[in-house]
Design an enzyme around this catalytic site. Structure first.
Site, PDB file in Angstrom:
ATOM      1  CG  ASN A 130      -3.262  11.255  -7.041  1.00 22.36           C
ATOM      2  OD1 ASN A 130      -2.429  11.940  -7.284  1.00 22.36           O
ATOM      3  ND2 ASN A 130      -4.124  10.666  -7.599  1.00 22.36           N
ATOM      4  CD  GLU A 133       2.666   5.584 -13.938  1.00 22.81           C
ATOM      5  OE1 GLU A 133       1.600   4.557 -13.161  1.00 22.81           O
ATOM      6  OE2 GLU A 133       3.638   4.741 -13.861  1.00 22.81           O
ATOM      7  CB  CYS A 189      -4.861   6.320 -10.779  1.00 23.19           C
ATOM      8  SG  CYS A 189      -3.753   6.333 -10.131  1.00 23.19           S
ATOM      9  CD  GLU A 192       5.797   6.846 -11.543  1.00 16.91           C
ATOM     10  OE1 GLU A 192       4.719   6.819 -10.811  1.00 16.91           O
ATOM     11  OE2 GLU A 192       6.665   7.941 -12.165  1.00 16.91           O
TER      12      GLU A 192
HETATM   13  P1  NAD Z   1      -3.740  17.774 -14.485  1.00 18.13           P
HETATM   14  O1  NAD Z   1      -3.990  16.071 -16.028  1.00 18.13           O
HETATM   15  O2  NAD Z   1      -4.684  17.992 -14.721  1.00 18.13           O
HETATM   16  O3  NAD Z   1      -2.724  17.274 -14.056  1.00 18.13           O
HETATM   17  C1  NAD Z   1      -2.128  16.629 -13.844  1.00 18.13           C
HETATM   18  C2  NAD Z   1      -0.517  17.774 -14.365  1.00 18.13           C
HETATM   19  O4  NAD Z   1      -0.042  18.253 -15.335  1.00 18.13           O
HETATM   20  C3  NAD Z   1      -0.625  19.049 -12.987  1.00 18.13           C
HETATM   21  O5  NAD Z   1       0.971  19.001 -13.286  1.00 18.13           O
HETATM   22  C4  NAD Z   1      -1.002  20.458 -14.376  1.00 18.13           C
HETATM   23  O6  NAD Z   1      -0.616  21.658 -14.199  1.00 18.13           O
HETATM   24  C5  NAD Z   1       0.085  19.581 -15.947  1.00 18.13           C
HETATM   25  N1  NAD Z   1      -0.851  19.670 -16.844  1.00 18.13           N
HETATM   26  C6  NAD Z   1      -1.911  20.446 -17.397  1.00 18.13           C
HETATM   27  N2  NAD Z   1      -1.757  20.105 -19.176  1.00 18.13           N
HETATM   28  C7  NAD Z   1      -0.756  20.047 -18.924  1.00 18.13           C
HETATM   29  C8  NAD Z   1       0.044  20.332 -20.737  1.00 18.13           C
HETATM   30  N3  NAD Z   1      -0.411  20.529 -21.588  1.00 18.13           N
HETATM   31  N4  NAD Z   1       1.391  19.914 -20.156  1.00 18.13           N
HETATM   32  C9  NAD Z   1       2.498  19.588 -19.396  1.00 18.13           C
HETATM   33  N5  NAD Z   1       2.122  19.987 -18.040  1.00 18.13           N
HETATM   34  C10 NAD Z   1       0.332  19.972 -17.658  1.00 18.13           C
HETATM   35  O7  NAD Z   1      -4.723  15.912 -13.516  1.00 18.13           O
HETATM   36  P2  NAD Z   1      -5.024  16.121 -11.961  1.00 18.13           P
HETATM   37  O8  NAD Z   1      -6.186  16.626 -12.502  1.00 18.13           O
HETATM   38  O9  NAD Z   1      -3.411  17.215 -11.950  1.00 18.13           O
HETATM   39  O10 NAD Z   1      -4.778  14.905 -11.658  1.00 18.13           O
HETATM   40  C11 NAD Z   1      -6.095  13.343 -11.975  1.00 18.13           C
HETATM   41  C12 NAD Z   1      -6.076  12.663 -12.586  1.00 18.13           C
HETATM   42  O11 NAD Z   1      -4.242  12.028 -12.399  1.00 18.13           O
HETATM   43  C13 NAD Z   1      -6.795  11.663 -12.455  1.00 18.13           C
HETATM   44  O12 NAD Z   1      -7.015  11.123 -13.642  1.00 18.13           O
HETATM   45  C14 NAD Z   1      -5.556  10.634 -12.598  1.00 18.13           C
HETATM   46  O13 NAD Z   1      -6.146   9.413 -13.113  1.00 18.13           O
HETATM   47  C15 NAD Z   1      -4.467  10.803 -12.823  1.00 18.13           C
HETATM   48  N6  NAD Z   1      -3.633  10.025 -11.870  1.00 18.13           N
HETATM   49  C16 NAD Z   1      -2.433   8.825 -11.733  1.00 18.13           C
HETATM   50  C17 NAD Z   1      -1.805   8.183 -11.473  1.00 18.13           C
HETATM   51  C18 NAD Z   1      -1.022   6.833 -11.859  1.00 18.13           C
HETATM   52  O14 NAD Z   1       0.155   7.132 -11.438  1.00 18.13           O
HETATM   53  N7  NAD Z   1      -1.082   6.248 -13.065  1.00 18.13           N
HETATM   54  C19 NAD Z   1      -1.770   8.828 -10.199  1.00 18.13           C
HETATM   55  C20 NAD Z   1      -2.072   9.680  -9.332  1.00 18.13           C
HETATM   56  C21 NAD Z   1      -3.215  10.573 -10.177  1.00 18.13           C
END
Ligand code: NAD
Length: 487
Positions: free
Chosen positions: A153, A250, A284, A461
């Protein structure tokens, strides 16, 4: 439209390719067009990146914080000079409207480099502890090689929010962007080199959920900072625990935004819209459960409906566009299925609820959608949708709304709109979340700590707090007298 980078990865100060890696197609979410083809990192690429980081880190850690900070501040300047180009790239990567990326993405990354570059000289000091004739002192030391794993995002912002504090503390970083948005982080790596960062300190490798574990399990990695969903967070934290790595998580949220009847209703409507529709709802910390006190419900909903139906949806590169597409086809399907659940479980559809009529072609658009009469048990009130879907719930009194707002496994953020100052503070004090707002929503300047509690994660962060998550204390006890031993 094309945005093909020179190569897929950026390691040891240069672009690197390994065509043995699985192909990652980067699609422009507004049209579905392939704008770049990259390759996921092979194990050899992962090794190369971690080795480069490991090699470069000790000399970097030995530099003075001021010298490190100067480089980060230069990177901030370059990012600002190139804001238009970087914002267009961010729009291509994510589909977010240029109206947003031009003010929120590279600029926020630049803020992070500027902030951490600026506080370096004073923020990394240790302490002196008097102990009678003896004394002790502490030093803040880097962890070593840190891994950053990003969501899709805010690709450039995440790359900087993790990179800046990691680097200023004297670490090296290997960053893996989301497979949906592989482009932005490569530019950040390029800019850091241009700013004078020694090679090997900020490396970017591509990959997906199969690549991430290669980094998380790597014995030479000291820390992992993930921005992603709760299920991914659980997997990454569990894997990191295997070798007791430091972790920052996060993760997702389902945050409450509470509107009391004494609130400035137009501000509350504006806050709710920003907290649900900005970045097409892919934020998020969004306040996706909007609790509205029952006696202002009709006024709130009618103003919200009018303003939502006035939003400009369309070509993200058009400066007038306020709402772009979702990041991917899959994410749009997920959001549409939640909208269907909302309808099926009896919520009242106030506006939106599908794909915009005027959108043609393959863009992954969803209408900004508002549901009213949502109850706590409905799926749309419990699960993170990560799209432009706002749930409005009614409430009668303060104690009730606090209990319901806290009735979730998530704890990322929350907000309150009220003109009663004491109530504002009283309510946020009782909300179980890491970041809270009173009479505004979703503002996250670099000066304030950002992060979640409960299942939304841990660690912070931004702000001085981030330094603690990219360094550790070394304590030195100094004996000034003769050692007295009883034997
Ligand atoms: P996701 O969890 O599908 O993927 C996040 C990242 O993790 C990607 O780069 C992915 O390739 C990697 N990944 C996936 N499985 C992994 C594993 N087993 N080991 C290591 N890396 C792995 O999330 P998304 O769909 O890319 O993003 C959306 C999510 O992120 C939402 O839940 C959102 O709330 C959250 N988010 C949180 C924040 C925050 O600061 N709290 C900010 C932005 C997004």
């Amino acid at each position: 439209m094309k945005a093909q980078p020179i190569a897929s990865h950026f390691i040891d100060g240069e672009y690197v390719e390994d065509t043995d890696g699985t192909v990652i197609e980067s699609l422009y979410p507004a049209t579905g067009e392939v704008i770049a083809r990259l390759h996921a990192a092979t194990p050899a690429i992962v090794e190369r990146a971690v080795a480069a980081a490991r090699r470069a880190q000790p000399a970097w850690a030995a530099m003075s914080p001021t010298a490190r900070g100067r480089i980060l501040k230069r990177a901030a300047d370059i990012m600002r000079e190139r804001n238009r180009e970087l914002s267009e790239l961010e729009t291509l990567d994510t589909g977010k409207p240029i109206q947003e990326t031009i003010v929120a993405d590279p600029t926020s990354g630049a803020d992070s480099f500027e902030f951490f570059g600026g506080i370096a000289a004073a923020g990394l000091n240790g302490s002196y502890i008097p102990l009678g004739q003896d004394f002790a002192y502490t030093k803040r030391v880097p962890l070593g090689v840190c891994v950053g794993i990003g969501a899709w995002n805010y690709p450039q912002q995440i790359a900087c929010w993790k990179g800046a504090p990691a680097l200023i503390c004297g670490n090296a970083m290997v960053f893996k962007p989301s497979e949906n948005t592989p482009l932005g982080a490569l530019k950040i790596a390029e800019i850091l080199i241009e700013a004078g960062l020694p090679k090997g300190l900020y490396n970017v490798i591509q990959g997906d959920r199969t690549t991430g574990p290669l980094l998380v399990n790597h014995p030479d990695v000291a820390k992992v900072s993930l921005t992603g969903s709760v299920p991914t967070g659980r997997k990454v934290a569990a894997a990191a625990a295997g070798s007791l790595k430091h972790v920052t998580m996060e993760l997702g949220g389902k945050s409450p935004l509470i509107v009391f009847d004494d609130a400035d209703i137009d501000s509350a409507v504006g806050g709710a819209m920003l907290g649900n529709f900005y970045s097409t709802g892919q934020v998020c910390s969004n306040g996706t459960r909007v609790f509205v006190q029952r006696n202002i419900k009709e006024t709130f909903l009618s103003r919200l409906k009018a303003r939502t139906e006035n939003m400009v949806i369309g070509d993200p590169m058009d400066e007038a566009t306020q709402l772009g597409p979702m990041v991917s086809f899959d994410q749009r399907q997920k959001v549409l299925s939640y909208i269907d659940k909302g309808k099926a479980e009896g919520a009242t559809l106030v506006t939106g609820g599908g794909i915009p009529n005027h959108v043609t072609g393959e863009g992954y658009y969803v209408q900004p959608t508002v549901f009213a009469d949502v109850t706590d048990e409905m799926t749309i009130a419990r699960e993170e949708i990560f799209g432009p879907v706002m749930c409005v719930l009614d409430f009668d009194d303060e104690a009730e709304v606090i209990a319901r707002a806290n009735g979730t496994e998530f704890g990322l953020s929350g907000g309150v709109f009220t003109s009663d100052l004491t109530r504002g503070h009283r309510v946020v004090d009782q909300l179980e979340a890491g970041t809270l707002w009173i009479n505004t929503y979703n503002l996250c300047p670099v000066e304030i700590p950002f992060g979640g509690s409960k299942q939304s994660g841990f660690g912070r962060e931004n702000s001085l707090a981030a330094l603690e998550h990219y360094s550790e204390l070394k304590t030195v006890y100094v004996g000034m007298g003769k050692v007295e031993a009883p034997y």
